[in-house]
Design a protein around this motif. Structure first.
Motif, PDB file in Angstrom:
ATOM      1  N   TYR A 284     -36.862   1.851 -15.816  1.00 39.58           N
ATOM      2  CA  TYR A 284     -36.505   3.224 -15.414  1.00 39.58           C
ATOM      3  C   TYR A 284     -37.540   3.730 -14.401  1.00 39.58           C
ATOM      4  N   GLU A 286     -37.588   5.953 -12.250  1.00 37.44           N
ATOM      5  CA  GLU A 286     -37.717   7.402 -12.071  1.00 37.44           C
ATOM      6  C   GLU A 286     -38.821   7.994 -12.941  1.00 37.44           C
ATOM      7  N   LEU A 287     -39.359   7.202 -13.876  1.00 30.70           N
ATOM      8  CA  LEU A 287     -40.452   7.678 -14.723  1.00 30.70           C
ATOM      9  C   LEU A 287     -41.814   7.558 -14.048  1.00 30.70           C
ATOM     10  N   CYS A 289     -44.472   7.745 -10.497  1.00 26.56           N
ATOM     11  CA  CYS A 289     -44.826   8.750  -9.481  1.00 26.56           C
ATOM     12  C   CYS A 289     -44.443   8.328  -8.073  1.00 26.56           C
ATOM     13  N   LYS A 291     -41.730   7.119  -5.405  1.00 28.59           N
ATOM     14  CA  LYS A 291     -40.281   7.096  -5.200  1.00 28.59           C
ATOM     15  C   LYS A 291     -39.880   5.893  -4.349  1.00 28.59           C
ATOM     16  N   ASP A 292     -38.626   5.487  -4.516  1.00 23.07           N
ATOM     17  CA  ASP A 292     -38.052   4.403  -3.717  1.00 23.07           C
ATOM     18  C   ASP A 292     -38.900   3.135  -3.764  1.00 23.07           C
ATOM     19  N   CYS A 309     -45.429   9.126 -14.878  1.00 20.86           N
ATOM     20  CA  CYS A 309     -45.698  10.357 -14.141  1.00 20.86           C
ATOM     21  C   CYS A 309     -45.438  11.552 -15.078  1.00 20.86           C
ATOM     22  N   HIS A 311     -43.930  14.301 -15.382  1.00 20.46           N
ATOM     23  CA  HIS A 311     -42.894  15.281 -15.071  1.00 20.46           C
ATOM     24  C   HIS A 311     -41.873  15.354 -16.209  1.00 20.46           C
ATOM     25  N   THR A 313     -38.772  14.545 -16.615  1.00 12.91           N
ATOM     26  CA  THR A 313     -37.960  13.369 -16.918  1.00 12.91           C
ATOM     27  C   THR A 313     -38.711  12.423 -17.853  1.00 12.91           C
ATOM     28  N   THR A 314     -40.003  12.255 -17.594  1.00 17.85           N
ATOM     29  CA  THR A 314     -40.834  11.394 -18.439  1.00 17.85           C
ATOM     30  C   THR A 314     -40.942  11.948 -19.857  1.00 17.85           C
ATOM     31  N   SER A 349     -49.729  12.209  -6.230  1.00 16.75           N
ATOM     32  CA  SER A 349     -48.380  12.659  -6.578  1.00 16.75           C
ATOM     33  C   SER A 349     -48.262  14.174  -6.477  1.00 16.75           C
ATOM     34  N   GLU A 351     -45.857  15.886  -7.678  1.00 17.45           N
ATOM     35  CA  GLU A 351     -45.386  16.368  -8.981  1.00 17.45           C
ATOM     36  C   GLU A 351     -46.547  16.512  -9.964  1.00 17.45           C
TER      37      GLU A 351
END
Length: 552
Positions: A284, A286-287, A289, A291-292, A309, A311, A313-314, A349, A351
């Motif tokens: 996953y 998206e967890l 810091c 991106k892409d 990270c 945020h 979502t984490t 990061s 975020e």
């Protein structure tokens, strides 16, 4: 007269030493009981030996059934049960509730030529009494044998552990170990009265627990494409090119929890955060810091810069994961790691920096403290408590956290002085993945490094002298750790764990003034006959003349 006295003393001391050695061999119990009084004669267990239980304490049957199972497996017959609360009789093993025993794990064991009395306040105490009884029996009790009778030397024992927490950790994150081996490991822990199994389930190199809400943890995070061969620093670095992995289903883990409970052992799961999380990021991304990017499950060893990270979502992910973890593991404690989490990604990061600004934090260390405290609040809301490695002290300790001190004792001392509970697990004394001999690289399988012989493990005292008596009350107990960077098979894990775990067991159970390394080695020399019958691939180095000294 002056010449006679030294000779007399020499002969007296020699005779005492011989008695000492004989008692060590006759009563080769590990860990050493707090009080053991030798008696004359022996009890003979046979097919007519009767088990007598207290009527109003059903838990005692769990302990008695364990003994009956050993005997049936070894000799093929079932020990009969008498009517509950029957009076102790000839050729019987009677279990008695003794409320005068204050420690819940304490027991009294009385073996006479006529009968055996097991006295305890709880079923757990009775179970530990039977482990002592088992170790007094011939090693043939551990497997199929032609023997039909088992002699037990007469003795009177009064015993209770020094520490309530006595833990052993196995890292299954780096290498997956079969469930059957975990059961064997638990059985050996019970043998040594170790009551807590810390199961390190997640790592950069693999995620080992089924999480139903996040199936990619099984599909992706549980597997790596290859594994480094030899030490990471070796040049050129080599890889085996073999896919490795696996995970435990929740049902397998529930069954394992029950298996451990039947041996009075608590399993504490560890889900590492915010570091040691690369395998989860591979599943996953998206967890993280960055991106892409494409994260990969780690194929070598070392501290990784990519961590969770901080945020929303984490946090949703981790709360979901911990909910499923707590549904499987009923333990009071949930270990959340907190160690070796570099802040490089957080520093860059947007975020992470936004959280620092929003929460009024000073730096990334305080951000990690915020991360841990937020997780702790969630775990506390479920009626549980967290344990973290001593890095969770950095930036401010979570209000109710228990600290596991691994980088020496400094973190544990600091936490105890802050009135936080502590589990002492210093790498200098209790990391069983270290080498065991001075000439390790010539005679031992590859290990992570370090040097930790049997005697040094045995010498450890979990209560630092710098603590006041009030502060020392926060030392719950010690834990020995087996990290598996270089331990890829069950046989290798046993080799690293035993017999050093037996020395650790005595550290955790026996009062310091009762310990004696020469006496321990004498008992161990006979005691390993049980390990031989159990098929334990323990390290043989302690049997060398150099290691044994005068023990024969």
């Amino acid at each position: 007269m002056i010449r006679i006295i030294p000779a007399f003393l020499f002969l007296f001391l020699l005779s005492q030493a011989q008695v000492f050695a004989q008692d060590s061999l006759r009563y080769a119990i590990i860990p050493k009981p707090q009080k053991l009084t030798p008696q004359k004669g022996e009890f003979v267990l046979d097919g007519k030996t009767t088990l007598i239980l207290p009527a109003d304490s059903p838990g005692f049957k769990l302990a008695a059934d364990y003994l009956a199972g050993l005997v049936k497996n070894a000799a093929g017959y079932q020990l009969p049960y008498a009517k509950p609360d029957s009076k102790p009789q000839k050729n019987s093993i009677s279990f008695l509730v003794d409320t005068s025993i204050k420690n819940a794990e304490g027991y009294k064991l009385e073996v006479t030529p006529k009968q055996v009395l097991v006295k305890a306040r709880t079923a757990q105490g009775a179970f530990f009494a039977l482990q002592s009884l088992r170790q007094l029996m011939p090693a043939e009790i551990e497997g199929k044998t032609q023997m039909r009778t088992f002699k037990v030397p007469a003795v009177a024992i009064e015993d209770a552990p020094r520490f309530a927490y006595r833990g052993l950790m196995l890292d299954v994150g780096r290498y997956y170990f079969p469930v059957d081996f975990l059961r064997k490991y638990i059985d050996l822990m019970a043998f040594y009265k170790i009551n807590t199994f810390h199961l390190h389930l997640t790592e950069d190199a693999g995620w080992r627990m089924e999480i139903k809400k996040y199936p990619k943890l099984q599909e992706i995070a549980a597997w790596r494409d290859s594994t480094v061969v030899g030490h990471v620093k070796d040049k050129p670095r080599k890889y085996d090119g073999k896919r490795h992995g696996g995970y435990y289903t929740q049902q397998e883990l529930k069954d394992l929890v029950k298996y451990a409970q039947n041996r009075f052992i608590t399993i504490i799961p560890e889900i590492d955060m915010p570091g040691h999380s690369l395998a989860a990021l591979a599943a996953y991304p998206e967890l993280g810091c960055i991106k892409d990017t494409t994260y990969q499950v780690l194929t070598a060893w070392g501290i990784q810069k990519d961590i969770f990270c901080p945020h929303e979502t984490t946090f949703r992910f981790l709360e979901d994961v911990l909910t499923e973890v707590m549904d499987v593991f009923p333990s009071k404690y949930i270990h959340i790691g907190g160690d070796e989490a570099p802040k490089d990604r957080w520093k860059k990061s947007a975020e992470a920096q936004a959280v620092i600004k929003r929460e009024g934090l000073k730096d990334e260390h305080e951000l990690q403290s915020y991360f841990i405290q937020r997780i702790e609040k969630f775990v506390n809301s479920k009626g549980r408590a967290i344990i973290g490695w001593d890095e969770i002290l950095e930036g401010g300790l979570a209000p109710n956290a228990t600290v596991m001190s691994w980088r020496g004792e400094k973190g544990g001392i600091a936490a105890a002085k802050q009135k936080h509970d502590v589990i002492m697990s210093p790498n200098t004394f209790l990391y069983l993945d270290y080498y065991q001999t001075p000439d390790a690289r010539k005679v031992e399988p590859v290990a992570i490094g370090g040097y930790l012989p049997l005697e040094k493990v045995y010498s450890y005292n979990p209560v630092p002298a710098s603590l006041t008596p009030e502060e020392a009350k926060h030392i719950l107990g010690p834990q020995a750790n087996v990290w598996s960077e270089y331990i890829g098979t069950p046989d290798h894990a046993e080799h690293m764990t035993f017999p050093r775990a037996s020395a650790f067991a005595e550290v955790a159970w026996t009062a310091p003034e009762k310990k004696n390394f020469s006496d321990f080695k004498a008992r161990l020399f006979k005691h390993v006959q049980h390990l031989d019958k159990l098929g334990v691939k323990y390290a043989p180095y302690f049997k060398t003349e150099k290691a044994l000294g005068q023990v024969k």
